[in-house]
Design an enzyme around this catalytic site. Structure first.
Site, PDB file in Angstrom:
ATOM      1  N   TYR A  52      -6.886  -1.050  15.596  1.00  0.00           N
ATOM      2  CA  TYR A  52      -6.049  -0.948  14.721  1.00  0.00           C
ATOM      3  C   TYR A  52      -4.656  -1.581  15.072  1.00  0.00           C
ATOM      4  O   TYR A  52      -3.877  -1.859  14.044  1.00  0.00           O
ATOM      5  CB  TYR A  52      -5.921   0.585  14.409  1.00  0.00           C
ATOM      6  CG  TYR A  52      -6.620   0.997  13.512  1.00  0.00           C
ATOM      7  CD1 TYR A  52      -6.780   0.685  12.191  1.00  0.00           C
ATOM      8  CD2 TYR A  52      -7.730   2.442  13.922  1.00  0.00           C
ATOM      9  CE1 TYR A  52      -7.863   1.386  11.208  1.00  0.00           C
ATOM     10  CE2 TYR A  52      -8.477   2.923  12.893  1.00  0.00           C
ATOM     11  CZ  TYR A  52      -8.523   2.364  11.515  1.00  0.00           C
ATOM     12  OH  TYR A  52      -9.393   2.844  10.653  1.00  0.00           O
ATOM     13  N   PHE A  73      -3.831  -4.425  27.416  1.00  0.00           N
ATOM     14  CA  PHE A  73      -4.117  -4.259  28.810  1.00  0.00           C
ATOM     15  C   PHE A  73      -5.645  -4.828  28.802  1.00  0.00           C
ATOM     16  O   PHE A  73      -6.607  -4.317  28.526  1.00  0.00           O
ATOM     17  CB  PHE A  73      -4.450  -2.903  28.850  1.00  0.00           C
ATOM     18  CG  PHE A  73      -4.205  -2.383  30.614  1.00  0.00           C
ATOM     19  CD1 PHE A  73      -3.507  -3.352  31.472  1.00  0.00           C
ATOM     20  CD2 PHE A  73      -4.618  -1.276  31.139  1.00  0.00           C
ATOM     21  CE1 PHE A  73      -3.595  -3.137  32.738  1.00  0.00           C
ATOM     22  CE2 PHE A  73      -4.394  -1.057  32.327  1.00  0.00           C
ATOM     23  CZ  PHE A  73      -3.838  -1.877  33.155  1.00  0.00           C
ATOM     24  N   ASP A 110       0.036  -2.539  31.844  1.00  0.00           N
ATOM     25  CA  ASP A 110      -0.278  -0.909  31.629  1.00  0.00           C
ATOM     26  C   ASP A 110       1.000  -0.564  31.013  1.00  0.00           C
ATOM     27  O   ASP A 110       2.358  -0.275  31.392  1.00  0.00           O
ATOM     28  CB  ASP A 110      -0.119  -0.264  32.949  1.00  0.00           C
ATOM     29  CG  ASP A 110      -0.416   1.029  32.679  1.00  0.00           C
ATOM     30  OD1 ASP A 110      -0.566   1.476  31.459  1.00  0.00           O
ATOM     31  OD2 ASP A 110      -0.440   1.855  33.747  1.00  0.00           O
ATOM     32  N   ALA A 111       0.852  -0.156  29.743  1.00  0.00           N
ATOM     33  CA  ALA A 111       2.040   0.020  28.655  1.00  0.00           C
ATOM     34  C   ALA A 111       2.533   1.670  29.075  1.00  0.00           C
ATOM     35  O   ALA A 111       3.685   1.823  28.759  1.00  0.00           O
ATOM     36  CB  ALA A 111       1.526   0.398  27.328  1.00  0.00           C
ATOM     37  N   ALA A 139      -5.388   3.392  22.999  1.00  0.00           N
ATOM     38  CA  ALA A 139      -6.466   4.197  23.123  1.00  0.00           C
ATOM     39  C   ALA A 139      -6.910   3.934  24.498  1.00  0.00           C
ATOM     40  O   ALA A 139      -7.255   2.750  24.918  1.00  0.00           O
ATOM     41  CB  ALA A 139      -7.586   4.054  22.028  1.00  0.00           C
ATOM     42  N   TYR A 233     -13.941  16.471  17.544  1.00  0.00           N
ATOM     43  CA  TYR A 233     -12.781  15.826  17.464  1.00  0.00           C
ATOM     44  C   TYR A 233     -11.661  16.621  16.986  1.00  0.00           C
ATOM     45  O   TYR A 233     -10.671  16.926  17.934  1.00  0.00           O
ATOM     46  CB  TYR A 233     -12.826  14.438  16.382  1.00  0.00           C
ATOM     47  CG  TYR A 233     -11.831  13.448  16.491  1.00  0.00           C
ATOM     48  CD1 TYR A 233     -12.125  12.244  17.432  1.00  0.00           C
ATOM     49  CD2 TYR A 233     -10.622  13.626  16.312  1.00  0.00           C
ATOM     50  CE1 TYR A 233     -11.465  11.353  17.399  1.00  0.00           C
ATOM     51  CE2 TYR A 233      -9.652  12.718  16.521  1.00  0.00           C
ATOM     52  CZ  TYR A 233      -9.996  11.464  16.993  1.00  0.00           C
ATOM     53  OH  TYR A 233      -8.966  10.701  17.234  1.00  0.00           O
TER      54      TYR A 233
HETATM   55  P1  NAD Z   1      -9.133   0.173  20.480  1.00  0.00           P
HETATM   56  O1  NAD Z   1      -9.600   0.432  22.028  1.00  0.00           O
HETATM   57  O2  NAD Z   1      -9.549  -0.775  19.770  1.00  0.00           O
HETATM   58  O3  NAD Z   1      -7.451  -0.333  21.007  1.00  0.00           O
HETATM   59  C1  NAD Z   1      -6.870  -0.043  21.915  1.00  0.00           C
HETATM   60  C2  NAD Z   1      -5.565  -1.036  22.121  1.00  0.00           C
HETATM   61  O4  NAD Z   1      -4.910  -0.256  23.404  1.00  0.00           O
HETATM   62  C3  NAD Z   1      -5.921  -2.066  22.970  1.00  0.00           C
HETATM   63  O5  NAD Z   1      -5.308  -3.252  22.362  1.00  0.00           O
HETATM   64  C4  NAD Z   1      -5.804  -1.913  24.388  1.00  0.00           C
HETATM   65  O6  NAD Z   1      -5.650  -3.167  25.284  1.00  0.00           O
HETATM   66  C5  NAD Z   1      -4.730  -1.078  24.602  1.00  0.00           C
HETATM   67  N1  NAD Z   1      -4.488  -0.479  25.702  1.00  0.00           N
HETATM   68  C6  NAD Z   1      -5.510   0.469  26.314  1.00  0.00           C
HETATM   69  N2  NAD Z   1      -4.547   1.091  27.543  1.00  0.00           N
HETATM   70  C7  NAD Z   1      -3.538   0.410  27.554  1.00  0.00           C
HETATM   71  C8  NAD Z   1      -2.644   0.471  28.524  1.00  0.00           C
HETATM   72  N3  NAD Z   1      -2.581   1.519  29.586  1.00  0.00           N
HETATM   73  N4  NAD Z   1      -1.500  -0.387  28.492  1.00  0.00           N
HETATM   74  C9  NAD Z   1      -1.672  -1.270  27.368  1.00  0.00           C
HETATM   75  N5  NAD Z   1      -2.399  -1.295  26.444  1.00  0.00           N
HETATM   76  C10 NAD Z   1      -3.422  -0.477  26.500  1.00  0.00           C
HETATM   77  O7  NAD Z   1      -8.680   1.538  20.002  1.00  0.00           O
HETATM   78  P2  NAD Z   1      -8.511   2.037  18.187  1.00  0.00           P
HETATM   79  O8  NAD Z   1      -9.671   2.734  17.759  1.00  0.00           O
HETATM   80  O9  NAD Z   1      -7.894   0.766  17.535  1.00  0.00           O
HETATM   81  O10 NAD Z   1      -7.380   2.972  18.514  1.00  0.00           O
HETATM   82  C11 NAD Z   1      -6.013   2.753  18.363  1.00  0.00           C
HETATM   83  C12 NAD Z   1      -5.418   4.301  17.870  1.00  0.00           C
HETATM   84  O11 NAD Z   1      -6.055   4.544  16.562  1.00  0.00           O
HETATM   85  C13 NAD Z   1      -5.742   5.399  18.506  1.00  0.00           C
HETATM   86  O12 NAD Z   1      -4.568   6.326  18.587  1.00  0.00           O
HETATM   87  C14 NAD Z   1      -7.011   5.883  18.039  1.00  0.00           C
HETATM   88  O13 NAD Z   1      -6.963   7.359  18.188  1.00  0.00           O
HETATM   89  C15 NAD Z   1      -6.630   5.733  16.360  1.00  0.00           C
HETATM   90  N6  NAD Z   1      -7.628   5.889  15.562  1.00  0.00           N
HETATM   91  C16 NAD Z   1      -8.871   5.291  15.759  1.00  0.00           C
HETATM   92  C17 NAD Z   1      -9.661   5.652  14.752  1.00  0.00           C
HETATM   93  C18 NAD Z   1     -11.224   4.765  15.048  1.00  0.00           C
HETATM   94  O14 NAD Z   1     -12.202   5.274  14.173  1.00  0.00           O
HETATM   95  N7  NAD Z   1     -11.379   3.795  15.742  1.00  0.00           N
HETATM   96  C19 NAD Z   1      -9.594   6.199  13.380  1.00  0.00           C
HETATM   97  C20 NAD Z   1      -8.202   6.627  13.442  1.00  0.00           C
HETATM   98  C21 NAD Z   1      -7.440   6.624  14.481  1.00  0.00           C
END
Ligand code: NAD
Length: 387
Positions: A52, A73, A110-111, A139, A233
């Site tokens: 996302y 990251f 690391d954010a 995430a 969840y």
């Molecule tokens: P993802 O794993 O695809 O993306 C996570 C991002 O965070 C990546 O860019 C990663 O590099 C970055 N990241 C992780 N740890 C880090 C750190 N310590 N420092 C810097 N960057 C870091 O995950 P996603 O599914 O896109 O999730 C993003 C958000 O969307 C989360 O809050 C998740 O709960 C939410 N969400 C996901 C879904 C789903 O079904 N995938 C649905 C609704 C909401």
């Protein structure tokens, strides 16, 4: 070298650079084809390399013409190891943005750390002055706080253990999986990692450095889903963290009201990402949901979701479209009554014998492989590539 997928459980340990490039280009093309959105012009995305966050950054840059700073990251390639997909995605994003004359800077680190926050603030000051949108899309399974303490999140229930149907990805059988319940410490640690504390830290640091425009908007993402997955969840450890995230939105808006800065949580659709495929039961739900939504022609991926969020729910002519719960909802099509009724009908019947017929397992796997740059149309996977 020739790069092949190496799948272990819910993770793939290789990524294809050309496939990842194709994936990002496809998302950019989607946004360009669907037209411009009138919105902010200087956007910070935290968690910008996959899922996302990447889709948000692409929408901001190629839909709104925004200068973007992305924090992520990811690992670079080393020796025979490929980089992680987010590394290739970000490299592609930076190149494509630059090609179009759009400012783009990406910071790999690391954010959660104070150092990366400082680095981002300095970059904003030097290059953009201020930002008018902050997307918080991390995430992560762990977080180390400023005092050096590390916290690990858990995917557990709260209260009783919970047993539900689960798709065993290895042998395509459907059997019961049991999630155990979390201890108080596990709940608290999950909130530390996936709750809103670090989002607040980011907003405080940005405000203190005076790099936020008046009336800026900040978004973070959440998931609720159907009752079926509530114990895992919404009512589990991760749901507790998401409640904290929602409370944090209220807290940020309140403390920044003199500058008119507003924080919102957007509840997004369940999709295959690196984060979601790790949650038990969820892959089966996803593959059934995909089947139903594709049949109704309302299936969306991350880019369709984020484009619709920005265009219709945040920067549309009617302004911010929050629902009664105070949150934005692009899970509206997933949660449609007819969609959920059909998903539940299938859920009742599904077993090892009819799995392939009743669920879109192919669609699940296609999304999974494409996250790592595999199975993309038009990519010749037999040729050597520079990793
Ligand atoms: P993802 O794993 O695809 O993306 C996570 C991002 O965070 C990546 O860019 C990663 O590099 C970055 N990241 C992780 N740890 C880090 C750190 N310590 N420092 C810097 N960057 C870091 O995950 P996603 O599914 O896109 O999730 C993003 C958000 O969307 C989360 O809050 C998740 O709960 C939410 N969400 C996901 C879904 C789903 O079904 N995938 C649905 C609704 C909401």
């Amino acid at each position: 070298m020739v790069v092949e997928p190496k799948v272990k459980g819910f993770i793939c340990t290789t990524a294809h650079p050309v496939g990842c490039e194709r994936n990002v280009s496809g998302q950019i093309d989607y946004v360009k084809k669907n037209g411009a959105i009138e919105g902010p012009k200087k956007v910070l995305v935290i968690g910008a390399s996959t899922g996302y966050g990447l889709a948000s950054r692409i929408t901001a840059a190629f839909g709104m013409g925004a200068a973007t700073i992305g924090v992520y990251f990811d690992k670079e390639a080393s020796g025979k190891r490929t980089a992680t997909p987010g590394f290739y995605n970000t490299r592609t994003f930076d190149a494509k943005a630059t090609e179009e004359g759009l400012y783009s800077k990406s910071i790999n680190g690391d954010a959660f750390s104070v150092e990366i926050k400082e680095q981002v603030i300095n970059t904003i000051k030097e290059d953009l002055g201020k930002v008018d949108m902050v997307v918080y899309s991390l995430a992560s399974p762990r977080r180390t706080t400023a005092d050096g303490t590390s916290y690990v999140s858990s995917l557990k229930t709260i209260g009783a253990d919970f047993t539900q149907k689960n798709w065993n990805l290895k042998d395509n059988t459907v059997t019961d999986a049991t999630l155990t319940s979390a201890t108080e410490e596990e709940i608290a640690n999950t909130v530390k990692v996936m709750g809103g504390e670090d989002w607040i830290d980011w907003m405080d640091a940005l405000a203190k450095a005076d790099v936020l425009e008046d009336n800026a908007i900040t978004l973070a993402y959440s998931y609720i889903g159907p009752k079926l997955t509530y114990p895992i969840y919404h009512e589990g450890t991760i749901g507790r963290a998401k409640q904290h995230l929602a409370d944090s939105a209220v807290a940020i808006t309140e403390k920044m009201q003199d500058k008119g800065i507003k924080a919102y949580v957007s509840v997004n659709k369940a999709l295959v990402t690196q984060a979601s495929s790790a949650i038990p039961v969820v892959p089966l739900y996803l593959s059934v949901l995909y089947k139903v939504m594709k049949e109704k022609d309302i299936h969306e991926g991350c880019i369709e979701q984020m484009y619709r969020l920005f265009k219709d729910k945040v920067y549309g002519v009617e302004g911010i479209q929050v629902e009664e719960d105070g949150m934005l909802h692009v899970d509206d099509w997933e949660m449609r009554e007819d969609v959920q009724r059909e998903v539940m009908d299938i859920w009742e019947q599904i077993n090892s014998d009819n799995l392939l017929e009743l669920a879109d397992t192919e669609g699940y796997w296609l999304d999974f492989y494409q996250m790592f740059g595999f199975k993309m149309d038009g990519v010749d996977y037999s040729v050597d590539v520079e990793v």
